[in-house]
Design a protein around this motif. Sequence first.
Motif, short mmCIF file in Angstrom:
data_model
loop_
_atom_site.label_atom_id
_atom_site.label_comp_id
_atom_site.label_asym_id
_atom_site.label_seq_id
_atom_site.Cartn_x
_atom_site.Cartn_y
_atom_site.Cartn_z
N ASP A 1 0.86 -1.19 0.00
CA ASP A 1 0.00 0.00 0.00
C ASP A 1 0.89 1.24 0.00
O ASP A 1 1.71 1.44 0.91
CB ASP A 1 -0.89 -0.01 1.25
CG ASP A 1 -1.92 1.11 1.27
OD1 ASP A 1 -1.77 2.09 0.52
OD2 ASP A 1 -2.88 1.00 2.06
N SER B 1 0.21 4.19 0.64
CA SER B 1 -0.09 5.13 1.72
C SER B 1 0.41 4.61 3.07
O SER B 1 0.20 5.26 4.10
CB SER B 1 -1.60 5.38 1.79
OG SER B 1 -2.28 4.20 2.20
N HIS C 1 3.06 -5.00 5.42
CA HIS C 1 2.36 -3.74 5.70
C HIS C 1 2.83 -3.31 7.09
O HIS C 1 2.83 -4.12 8.01
CB HIS C 1 0.84 -3.96 5.69
CG HIS C 1 0.06 -2.68 5.82
ND1 HIS C 1 0.04 -1.93 6.97
CD2 HIS C 1 -0.73 -2.03 4.93
CE1 HIS C 1 -0.73 -0.86 6.78
NE2 HIS C 1 -1.21 -0.90 5.56
N VAL D 1 -2.50 3.18 10.36
CA VAL D 1 -3.58 2.27 10.73
C VAL D 1 -3.03 1.07 11.47
O VAL D 1 -1.86 0.71 11.33
CB VAL D 1 -4.37 1.80 9.49
CG1 VAL D 1 -5.08 2.98 8.84
CG2 VAL D 1 -3.46 1.09 8.49
N LEU E 1 -8.34 0.00 12.05
CA LEU E 1 -8.83 -0.35 10.71
C LEU E 1 -10.32 -0.69 10.76
O LEU E 1 -10.80 -1.32 11.71
CB LEU E 1 -8.07 -1.56 10.17
CG LEU E 1 -6.63 -1.32 9.71
CD1 LEU E 1 -5.85 -2.62 9.73
CD2 LEU E 1 -6.61 -0.70 8.31
N THR E 2 -11.03 -0.31 9.70
CA THR E 2 -12.42 -0.75 9.55
C THR E 2 -12.44 -2.16 8.97
O THR E 2 -11.44 -2.63 8.40
CB THR E 2 -13.20 0.18 8.62
OG1 THR E 2 -12.66 0.06 7.29
CG2 THR E 2 -13.11 1.64 9.08
N GLU F 1 -13.96 -3.10 6.32
CA GLU F 1 -13.78 -2.99 4.86
C GLU F 1 -12.30 -2.82 4.53
O GLU F 1 -11.80 -3.40 3.55
CB GLU F 1 -14.58 -1.80 4.32
CG GLU F 1 -16.09 -1.95 4.38
CD GLU F 1 -16.66 -1.78 5.79
OE1 GLU F 1 -15.96 -1.21 6.67
OE2 GLU F 1 -17.80 -2.24 6.03
N GLU F 2 -11.59 -2.05 5.33
CA GLU F 2 -10.15 -1.85 5.09
C GLU F 2 -9.38 -3.15 5.31
O GLU F 2 -8.41 -3.43 4.57
CB GLU F 2 -9.62 -0.75 6.00
CG GLU F 2 -10.06 0.65 5.60
CD GLU F 2 -9.67 1.70 6.63
OE1 GLU F 2 -9.36 2.84 6.22
OE2 GLU F 2 -9.66 1.39 7.84
N GLN G 1 -10.47 -6.18 4.78
CA GLN G 1 -10.72 -7.01 3.60
C GLN G 1 -9.90 -6.52 2.41
O GLN G 1 -9.35 -7.32 1.63
CB GLN G 1 -12.22 -6.99 3.24
CG GLN G 1 -13.14 -7.57 4.31
CD GLN G 1 -13.03 -9.09 4.43
OE1 GLN G 1 -12.28 -9.74 3.70
NE2 GLN G 1 -13.79 -9.65 5.37
N ASP G 2 -9.78 -5.20 2.26
CA ASP G 2 -8.99 -4.63 1.17
C ASP G 2 -7.52 -4.99 1.30
O ASP G 2 -6.86 -5.33 0.30
CB ASP G 2 -9.15 -3.10 1.17
CG ASP G 2 -8.25 -2.42 0.14
OD1 ASP G 2 -8.49 -2.60 -1.07
OD2 ASP G 2 -7.30 -1.73 0.55
N LEU G 3 -7.00 -4.95 2.52
CA LEU G 3 -5.58 -5.28 2.74
C LEU G 3 -5.30 -6.74 2.41
O LEU G 3 -4.25 -7.06 1.84
CB LEU G 3 -5.18 -4.97 4.18
CG LEU G 3 -5.03 -3.49 4.52
CD1 LEU G 3 -4.80 -3.31 6.02
CD2 LEU G 3 -3.87 -2.88 3.74
N ARG H 1 -4.94 -6.92 -1.19
CA ARG H 1 -3.68 -6.28 -1.61
C ARG H 1 -2.50 -7.25 -1.49
O ARG H 1 -1.63 -7.28 -2.37
CB ARG H 1 -3.41 -5.02 -0.78
CG ARG H 1 -4.23 -3.82 -1.18
CD ARG H 1 -3.98 -2.65 -0.23
NE ARG H 1 -4.70 -1.46 -0.63
CZ ARG H 1 -4.25 -0.54 -1.48
NH1 ARG H 1 -3.03 -0.70 -2.01
NH2 ARG H 1 -4.95 0.51 -1.79
#
Length: 412
Positions: free
Chosen positions: A67, A69, A108, A122, A143-144, A146-147, A149-151, A154
């Motif tokens: 990521d 960011s 990460h 995060v 982290l939420t 949704e975040e 799941q996104d990670l 990734r």
Amino acid sequence: MANNVHPLSEPLTLPNGTKIKNRFFKSAMSEALGTKDHNSSPALIKLYTTWAEGGTGLVVTGNVMVDRSALGESGNVVIEDERDLEMLKKWAKAGTKNDTHLWMQLNHPGKQSPRTLSKKPVAPSAIPLSGNLKRFFNEPRALTTEEIQDLIIRFGNAARVAQKAGFTGVQIHGAHGYLISQFLSPFHNRRSDEWGGSLENRMKFVLKVYQEIRKQTGANFPIGIKLNSADFQRGGFTEEESLEVIRSLADAGIDLIEISGGNYENPMMQGSNVKESTKKREAYFLEFATKVRNIVSTPLVVTGGFRSEKAMTDAVAEGEIDMVGIAKPLALMPDLPQQIFQGTYQTIQLKPTKTGLKWLDKSASMLEIVWYEQQLARMGNGKSPNPDHSVWLALLNTIMTNGTAVFKKRRG
């Protein structure tokens, strides 16, 4: 010993059938050689050519972030998509010369992203880093769902790109206080949803990351993990919990497990507070490896402390581990395996990276990282390592390049 009879020259076949030519494992070291856009660079290509030609069987890259960011340091390579595929192919081609395996370490940083790089990092929970580190890192936010799941996706995407580029495997960084390690630790993970609480919930993130990588790369692509034996932190991840996580990962089909320990609040992986009995055997985590051996058959690597040929050979010959993990010695002697097989190796002596000023030497881990990164940079520029490189010069070079923020942002 002749090459064809040395125990460390024996090939290793992983559970999925992948064959590694010998028992030398170059553990991940932060190179900080990515471009300003966080892509791979010609220096990485030259550096990994050097290691491939030095005889190591399996070479693991420094941590590649998933990521843009969320950086561990300014020189990180990041993979989010295929925009850098051509340079990644060149890196992979260079690092797989001489029948070498080159695995990309995926990571990460979670809250271990310096305040110079992350205004609001995060983490599983909004728990700041403790002690002296607190002032160098901003307090994270949780982290939420949704975040999370996104990670997970990734990690899988980055592994798929690495595979497409020609890397022969990946390693999940699950140790040293980075995000996956944070999820595993009850000290850092205080969530009350499905991602926190019980060990079963806390290990869910790493298992989902593994499953997503497997889904995107297939059954025959090697996937390893670097995992703490423990955090050595009150209220943190324990040996008993680590054994349970290892059992679950082995059942899921992980191909290779590298054992380490500690985090940057308690850096056991750098050899702090090592017992006398451990010093004699050199490697820091062999006792824990024996416990792992009793519960899983997955091939094991221990990194940290190996210096002499005898200690390396004994650990493999006696079945304690399957591969010898080496980091710092390969930054100074990139052909160490070749020297052992040729019978010319003399035990490497690593000098302490200290200035003599107590206030500055309190940042010993930072000084060490800076000094070794400059050895890697030398090799990336086609030069030989310099064991006599001045710590003061290393520090000056880094301050000239990065400013005084070097004291805040250098991580391992």
